[in-house]
Design a protein around this motif. Structure first.
Motif, short mmCIF file in Angstrom:
data_model
loop_
_atom_site.label_atom_id
_atom_site.label_comp_id
_atom_site.label_asym_id
_atom_site.label_seq_id
_atom_site.Cartn_x
_atom_site.Cartn_y
_atom_site.Cartn_z
N PRO A 281 0.69 -1.28 0.01
CA PRO A 281 -0.01 0.05 -0.12
C PRO A 281 0.76 1.32 -0.20
O PRO A 281 0.58 2.13 -0.56
N THR A 282 1.86 1.17 0.61
CA THR A 282 2.70 2.45 0.96
C THR A 282 3.34 2.85 -0.61
O THR A 282 3.40 3.78 -1.10
N ASP A 283 3.69 1.83 -1.50
CA ASP A 283 4.31 1.76 -2.72
C ASP A 283 3.17 2.38 -3.28
O ASP A 283 3.34 3.08 -4.70
N ALA A 284 1.92 1.94 -3.44
CA ALA A 284 0.76 2.47 -4.30
C ALA A 284 0.39 3.72 -4.19
O ALA A 284 0.31 4.36 -5.13
N VAL A 285 0.55 4.25 -2.84
CA VAL A 285 0.30 5.49 -2.59
C VAL A 285 1.24 6.42 -3.10
O VAL A 285 0.92 7.55 -3.92
N THR A 286 2.67 6.28 -3.02
CA THR A 286 3.93 6.75 -3.71
C THR A 286 3.51 6.73 -5.14
O THR A 286 3.69 7.94 -5.82
N ALA A 287 3.20 5.76 -5.96
CA ALA A 287 3.14 5.60 -7.29
C ALA A 287 1.76 6.62 -7.73
O ALA A 287 2.08 7.18 -8.65
N THR A 288 0.85 6.46 -7.07
CA THR A 288 -0.43 7.07 -7.36
C THR A 288 -0.21 8.75 -7.41
O THR A 288 -0.32 9.47 -8.01
N VAL A 289 0.45 9.28 -5.89
CA VAL A 289 0.91 10.46 -5.67
C VAL A 289 1.88 11.00 -6.74
O VAL A 289 1.75 12.23 -7.31
N THR A 290 2.86 10.28 -7.18
CA THR A 290 3.72 10.78 -8.32
C THR A 290 2.98 10.94 -9.48
O THR A 290 3.27 11.90 -10.30
N ALA A 291 2.04 9.97 -9.84
CA ALA A 291 1.30 9.97 -11.17
C ALA A 291 0.56 11.38 -11.24
O ALA A 291 0.54 12.10 -12.30
N ALA B 134 -0.72 17.45 -12.08
CA ALA B 134 -1.13 18.41 -11.21
C ALA B 134 -0.91 20.09 -11.75
O ALA B 134 -1.86 20.89 -11.66
N PRO B 135 0.37 20.19 -12.18
CA PRO B 135 0.25 21.63 -12.94
C PRO B 135 -0.69 21.98 -13.76
O PRO B 135 -0.70 23.17 -14.17
N SER C 294 -2.20 30.22 -6.88
CA SER C 294 -1.73 29.88 -5.30
C SER C 294 -2.44 28.52 -4.98
O SER C 294 -1.83 27.98 -4.46
N GLU C 295 -3.60 28.29 -5.61
CA GLU C 295 -4.31 26.83 -4.95
C GLU C 295 -3.49 25.94 -5.76
O GLU C 295 -3.18 24.69 -5.03
N ARG C 296 -3.22 26.04 -7.07
CA ARG C 296 -2.30 24.82 -7.78
C ARG C 296 -1.04 24.63 -6.80
O ARG C 296 -0.56 23.51 -6.86
N GLN C 297 -0.43 25.69 -6.62
CA GLN C 297 0.89 25.75 -5.74
C GLN C 297 0.73 25.07 -4.71
O GLN C 297 1.61 24.13 -4.39
N LEU C 298 -0.63 25.36 -3.81
CA LEU C 298 -0.61 24.51 -2.71
C LEU C 298 -0.95 23.24 -2.88
O LEU C 298 -0.33 22.22 -2.04
N LEU C 299 -1.79 22.77 -3.82
CA LEU C 299 -1.97 21.27 -4.14
C LEU C 299 -0.63 20.57 -4.44
O LEU C 299 -0.39 19.53 -3.93
N LEU C 300 0.25 21.22 -5.22
CA LEU C 300 1.75 20.48 -5.47
C LEU C 300 2.61 20.57 -4.22
O LEU C 300 3.35 19.54 -3.92
N TRP D 240 1.40 20.13 -1.17
CA TRP D 240 0.66 18.78 -0.42
C TRP D 240 1.19 17.54 -1.02
O TRP D 240 1.80 16.49 -0.39
N LEU D 241 1.31 17.53 -2.44
CA LEU D 241 1.73 16.22 -3.12
C LEU D 241 2.90 16.05 -2.72
O LEU D 241 3.44 14.64 -2.33
N ASP D 242 3.73 17.11 -2.79
CA ASP D 242 5.22 16.67 -2.60
C ASP D 242 5.48 16.33 -1.02
O ASP D 242 6.58 15.16 -0.64
N ARG D 243 4.73 16.89 -0.07
CA ARG D 243 4.85 16.29 1.42
C ARG D 243 4.40 14.80 1.45
O ARG D 243 4.93 14.20 2.22
N ILE D 244 3.43 14.54 0.86
CA ILE D 244 2.92 13.26 1.02
C ILE D 244 3.95 12.26 0.38
O ILE D 244 4.14 11.09 0.96
N ARG D 245 4.43 12.57 -0.91
CA ARG D 245 5.40 11.70 -1.31
C ARG D 245 6.66 11.65 -0.56
O ARG D 245 7.20 10.63 -0.25
N THR D 246 7.12 12.76 0.04
CA THR D 246 8.19 12.75 0.90
C THR D 246 8.25 11.94 2.16
O THR D 246 8.89 11.16 2.69
N THR D 247 6.87 11.94 2.86
CA THR D 247 6.88 11.48 4.01
C THR D 247 6.05 10.07 4.20
O THR D 247 6.06 9.59 5.08
N GLY D 248 5.60 9.83 2.90
CA GLY D 248 4.74 8.59 2.78
C GLY D 248 5.70 7.37 2.51
O GLY D 248 5.35 6.23 2.70
#
Length: 239
Positions: free
Chosen positions: A199-209, A214-215, A223-229, A231-239
């Motif tokens: 599941p961890t790899d699945a989350v990482t792959a999905t977030v990376t995709a 996302a851009p 600003s909303e698009r940058q916030l989304l990016l 968040w995704l970078d934080r999930i990928r880094t910590t996940g």
């Protein structure tokens, strides 16, 4: 008394000189690219080369840019042609091996671009980086990338350049070394993932995709698009 080429002929003369120098560089190495030798091959007087290129280094820069630009243009065409019918991972692999092959068949040019200052100032090298980034982005969009896109591109470049450098340092039969295959397998293992069971790899792959597209998501402010990016970078880094 030698005169400058007419203005209307200037580009043609410059192209002829670059083509002649390109052949000398490819066939005999950088040491063969002398002012006298290039002038003779191009059918011009040596002072013409100084007027158009400044010095031998200026000529080498122009030659390197010319050959690299042609190679990159062909790579870009391949990416465009294969966008709908080729598996992105296979396309990335094939492009990587073609880059290695290009370095092995153009050792003088490879060594010229071994100078970081030359790469930074090269439009062709930067275009090549963008072609690689596009190949990586397409892999990311399928959910097959386990690391951030720019990191994957850096690892691919480092592996390819390192493989070429070592292979060129080997004896003549070194070109038959399995090193390039070994390096591809190593970097592919580090940056790619199969359809993950973990599941961890699945989350990482999905977030990376999702990060890859996302851009371009519509309906969000800048600003909303940058916030989304973020968040995704934080999930990928910590996940």
């Amino acid at each position: 008394m030698t005169t400058s080429p007419p203005e209307e002929d200037r580009d043609d003369v410059r192209s002829r000189i670059v083509e002649a120098a390109s052949h000398l560089l490819t066939d005999h190495g950088a040491s063969a690219v002398t002012t006298r030798g290039v002038a003779q091959a191009a059918g011009v007087q040596p002072p013409t080369i100084y007027r158009l290129f400044g010095d031998k280094d200026g000529l080498l820069d122009a030659v390197a840019e010319h050959v690299m630009a042609d190679f990159v243009a062909r790579k870009a065409a391949e990416v465009a042609a294969s966008s709908d019918r080729v598996d992105p991972v296979e396309d990335l692999r094939d492009g990587w091996f073609r880059q290695v092959e290009f370095g092995l068949t153009h050792p003088a040019l490879f060594h010229l671009f071994g100078d970081p200052d030359r790469v930074v100032g090269s439009a062709a090298a930067q275009d090549g980086r963008r072609v690689l980034a596009e190949r990586v982005r397409r892999v990311a969009a399928t959910g097959r990338l386990r690391v951030e896109e720019s990191r994957a591109a850096d690892m691919l470049s480092a592996a390819g350049n390192g493989a070429v450098r070592v292979l060129l340092s080997m004896p003549a039969d070194g070109v038959h070394s399995p090193l390039a295959d070994d390096m591809w397998r190593a970097v592919a293992t580090a940056i790619l993932t199969e359809a993950p069971d973990d599941p961890t790899d699945a989350v990482t792959a999905t977030v990376t995709a999702f990060r890859a597209v996302a851009p371009h998501v519509s309906g969000l402010s800048g600003s909303e698009r940058q916030l989304l990016l973020d968040w995704l970078d934080r999930i990928r880094t910590t996940g």
